[in-house]
Write a protein that holds these residues in place. Sequence first.
Motif, mmCIF file in Angstrom:
data_model
loop_
_atom_site.group_PDB
_atom_site.id
_atom_site.type_symbol
_atom_site.label_atom_id
_atom_site.label_comp_id
_atom_site.label_asym_id
_atom_site.label_seq_id
_atom_site.Cartn_x
_atom_site.Cartn_y
_atom_site.Cartn_z
ATOM 1 N N GLY A 4 1.048 -1.124 0.074
ATOM 2 C CA GLY A 4 -0.450 -0.097 -0.360
ATOM 3 C C GLY A 4 0.541 1.155 -0.370
ATOM 4 O O GLY A 4 1.608 1.092 0.201
ATOM 5 N N TRP A 5 0.119 2.516 0.145
ATOM 6 C CA TRP A 5 0.927 3.705 -0.236
ATOM 7 C C TRP A 5 1.682 3.929 1.200
ATOM 8 O O TRP A 5 2.615 4.284 0.887
ATOM 9 C CB TRP A 5 -0.407 4.870 -0.665
ATOM 10 C CG TRP A 5 -1.077 5.243 0.743
ATOM 11 C CD1 TRP A 5 -2.864 4.441 1.106
ATOM 12 C CD2 TRP A 5 -0.524 5.605 1.636
ATOM 13 N NE1 TRP A 5 -2.745 4.888 1.666
ATOM 14 C CE2 TRP A 5 -2.039 5.867 2.332
ATOM 15 C CE3 TRP A 5 0.127 6.537 2.167
ATOM 16 C CZ2 TRP A 5 -1.998 6.755 3.685
ATOM 17 C CZ3 TRP A 5 0.252 7.262 3.049
ATOM 18 C CH2 TRP A 5 -1.707 7.383 4.109
ATOM 19 N N LYS A 6 1.077 3.191 2.154
ATOM 20 C CA LYS A 6 1.883 3.833 3.717
ATOM 21 C C LYS A 6 3.070 2.740 3.150
ATOM 22 O O LYS A 6 4.455 3.750 3.522
ATOM 23 C CB LYS A 6 0.960 3.130 4.696
ATOM 24 C CG LYS A 6 0.118 3.613 5.445
ATOM 25 C CD LYS A 6 -0.121 3.678 6.698
ATOM 26 C CE LYS A 6 -1.473 4.096 7.009
ATOM 27 N NZ LYS A 6 -2.406 3.916 7.700
ATOM 28 N N GLN A 7 3.394 1.373 2.818
ATOM 29 C CA GLN A 7 4.699 0.895 3.517
ATOM 30 C C GLN A 7 5.386 1.872 1.990
ATOM 31 O O GLN A 7 7.044 1.440 2.687
ATOM 32 C CB GLN A 7 4.572 -0.573 2.563
ATOM 33 C CG GLN A 7 3.547 -1.669 3.848
ATOM 34 C CD GLN A 7 2.584 -1.049 3.471
ATOM 35 O OE1 GLN A 7 1.653 -0.952 3.168
ATOM 36 N NE2 GLN A 7 1.569 -2.975 4.227
ATOM 37 N N THR A 8 5.131 1.803 0.715
ATOM 38 C CA THR A 8 6.015 2.612 -0.595
ATOM 39 C C THR A 8 6.582 4.305 0.786
ATOM 40 O O THR A 8 7.993 4.306 -0.089
ATOM 41 C CB THR A 8 4.818 3.197 -1.770
ATOM 42 O OG1 THR A 8 4.409 1.621 -1.829
ATOM 43 C CG2 THR A 8 5.957 3.841 -2.826
ATOM 44 N N THR A 9 5.822 4.679 1.184
ATOM 45 C CA THR A 9 6.460 6.275 1.939
ATOM 46 C C THR A 9 7.340 5.667 2.366
ATOM 47 O O THR A 9 8.563 6.329 2.636
ATOM 48 C CB THR A 9 5.261 7.214 2.314
ATOM 49 O OG1 THR A 9 4.229 7.004 2.035
ATOM 50 C CG2 THR A 9 5.730 8.026 3.117
ATOM 51 N N VAL A 10 7.421 4.340 3.113
ATOM 52 C CA VAL A 10 8.048 4.249 4.086
ATOM 53 C C VAL A 10 9.438 4.074 3.666
ATOM 54 O O VAL A 10 10.398 4.286 3.921
ATOM 55 C CB VAL A 10 7.600 3.195 5.138
ATOM 56 C CG1 VAL A 10 8.984 2.104 6.641
ATOM 57 C CG2 VAL A 10 6.647 3.543 6.680
ATOM 58 N N ALA A 15 15.466 5.020 2.571
ATOM 59 C CA ALA A 15 15.949 5.016 0.629
ATOM 60 C C ALA A 15 16.756 5.982 1.158
ATOM 61 O O ALA A 15 18.529 6.169 1.414
ATOM 62 C CB ALA A 15 15.706 4.853 0.010
ATOM 63 N N ALA A 16 15.517 7.805 1.054
ATOM 64 C CA ALA A 16 16.348 8.183 1.138
ATOM 65 C C ALA A 16 17.604 8.900 2.452
ATOM 66 O O ALA A 16 18.383 9.244 2.061
ATOM 67 C CB ALA A 16 15.811 10.105 1.530
ATOM 68 N N VAL A 17 17.129 8.582 3.653
ATOM 69 C CA VAL A 17 17.632 8.672 4.750
ATOM 70 C C VAL A 17 18.639 7.808 4.933
ATOM 71 O O VAL A 17 19.974 8.488 5.360
ATOM 72 C CB VAL A 17 17.254 8.136 6.022
ATOM 73 C CG1 VAL A 17 17.194 8.621 7.320
ATOM 74 C CG2 VAL A 17 15.843 9.058 6.596
ATOM 75 N N ALA A 18 18.961 6.884 4.138
ATOM 76 C CA ALA A 18 20.091 5.705 3.953
ATOM 77 C C ALA A 18 20.930 6.743 3.058
ATOM 78 O O ALA A 18 22.287 6.512 3.488
ATOM 79 C CB ALA A 18 19.453 4.210 3.859
ATOM 80 N N GLY A 19 20.565 7.135 2.455
ATOM 81 C CA GLY A 19 21.298 8.040 1.326
ATOM 82 C C GLY A 19 21.914 9.476 2.000
ATOM 83 O O GLY A 19 23.246 9.340 2.333
ATOM 84 N N LEU A 20 21.117 9.766 2.597
ATOM 85 C CA LEU A 20 21.774 10.972 3.274
ATOM 86 C C LEU A 20 22.867 10.247 4.244
ATOM 87 O O LEU A 20 23.626 10.997 4.603
ATOM 88 C CB LEU A 20 20.930 11.576 4.253
ATOM 89 C CG LEU A 20 20.248 12.656 3.266
ATOM 90 C CD1 LEU A 20 19.134 12.977 4.266
ATOM 91 C CD2 LEU A 20 20.967 13.684 3.020
#
Length: 359
Positions: A4-10, A15-20
């Motif tokens: 669902g969209w919740k899992q996608t958002t997480v 991924a963004a946090v890991a990249g940062l």
Amino acid sequence: MVIGWKQTTVLVLGAAVAGLFIAWSGLIGISASTGHWKVTDWFLHWAMRSSVRTAAIGTEVPPFHDGMLPMAAGHFERGCAICHGSPAMPSPAIARGMLPVPPDLKTVIPGWTDAELFQIVQHGVRFTGMPSWPVTEREDEVWAMVAFLRRYPELDASSYGRLAGHAASSAHEPGRTPETCNDCHAPDQLDRDSLIPRLDGQSQTYLRDSLAAYAEGTRRSGIMAVAIQSLTERERDALALHFAEKSAFDLQTGPPPAQVGRGEQIARFGDPGRRIPACLSCHDRENANPAYPRLSGQPATYLAAQLRLFADARRGGGPYRALMERVAANLDEQDIDAVAGYFFARKPIAVEGASRSGN
Ligand code: HEC
Ligand code: HEC
Ligand code: HEC
């Protein structure tokens, strides 16, 4: 399981946090000295080629002529050789430390079309150090550079030096002396087809106003912007004084001949029906405003190019430029070629020692 969209958002946020985090950790090398991995290198170059190819679609290539070469060669010497080297100079050591290393253009140019070279030189290449053209308002200077780059692979040190003026072969201080201006402006090198104006014969006021306009960006030329970039206002004024009125002009028009060509017609009488004033009412007459340039003896191709820029409101200029924009707006292509040819043919009379500055 349905995502669902919740899992996608997480997932996306994770991924963004890991990249940062990885960037913050300092594990990604940014040093130029270690170079790119082969695959990164291949990917970046492939992406650049694709981007340039797409940007070049629909670009119309104008005809090239030899008058484009000297100003482009002189600019190459000042604005490009510091990174790419030249036929007269190997690639400078400091540029070899860049990532990517600026390529030897002799070997890479044949792989690009004219339209692609135009895109590269006009817009530069992001993340590489390859700069865009210093002004964005006009394309004709960049096309001159493309015409020169086409010839570049066949140039050796001496043919390059002849085109670029003697800056390419001598060690005088760049930019400050009249000799460096004469790499491009030496009147004996300027023929009908040249795109470089003569400076001799102009008033000190017009030369000073023009140099100030290039420096302040109210007159737009990437070539002149680079040629004067290291000069102070005082040095510019000294050069204006040096070049002012080194030759005298025949300002007599005489009675009109029985048959007046279109160029002379416009110069003397204008075309009132089409709201074109007589050029000679402002230019090349006794007691003219010294802020108005002399046109006689200027290369026809230069005059025509400036008139086209005025007509498109791209040229800019000094304090009175708006007057000339209004004049040029009503000229058509035939008028421009005719009047440019007329003023070129009114040769200045060379007079030794006619300079007011005494040098
Ligand atoms: C500050 C350094 C620098 C200057 C100044 C510079 N370039 Fe470049 N140029 C580069 C670098 C770096 C690349 C490599 C880009 C790449 O590999 O994607 C490049 C790439 C190019 C290319 C594409 C070649 C290829 O196949 O990768 C052309 C053409 C070019 N430059 C022409 C010029 C011209 C003409 C000028 C002067 C108006 C100029 N450059 C000024 C650094 C410079
Ligand atoms: C690389 C070649 C080059 C060099 C070097 C160069 N110029 Fe120019 N110059 C040009 C070109 C091309 C133009 C026309 C630019 C335009 O379209 O506005 C020009 C225009 C001018 C003009 C405007 C003249 C007019 O009739 O409107 C002046 C003044 C001038 N240059 C002075 C100088 C001085 C002083 C120097 C030395 C510090 C110099 N230039 C060095 C190429 C050069
Ligand atoms: C009302 C006065 C006026 C009239 C009339 C006039 N001009 Fe001009 N012209 C100017 C001024 C002022 C400039 C200088 C603009 C600047 O660079 O600041 C100029 C600049 C030019 C230049 C650029 C010269 C150079 O060295 O770069 C050309 C070419 C030119 N005029 C051609 C013409 C032609 C052709 C006509 C007739 C159709 C004409 N002018 C009529 C005022 C005039």
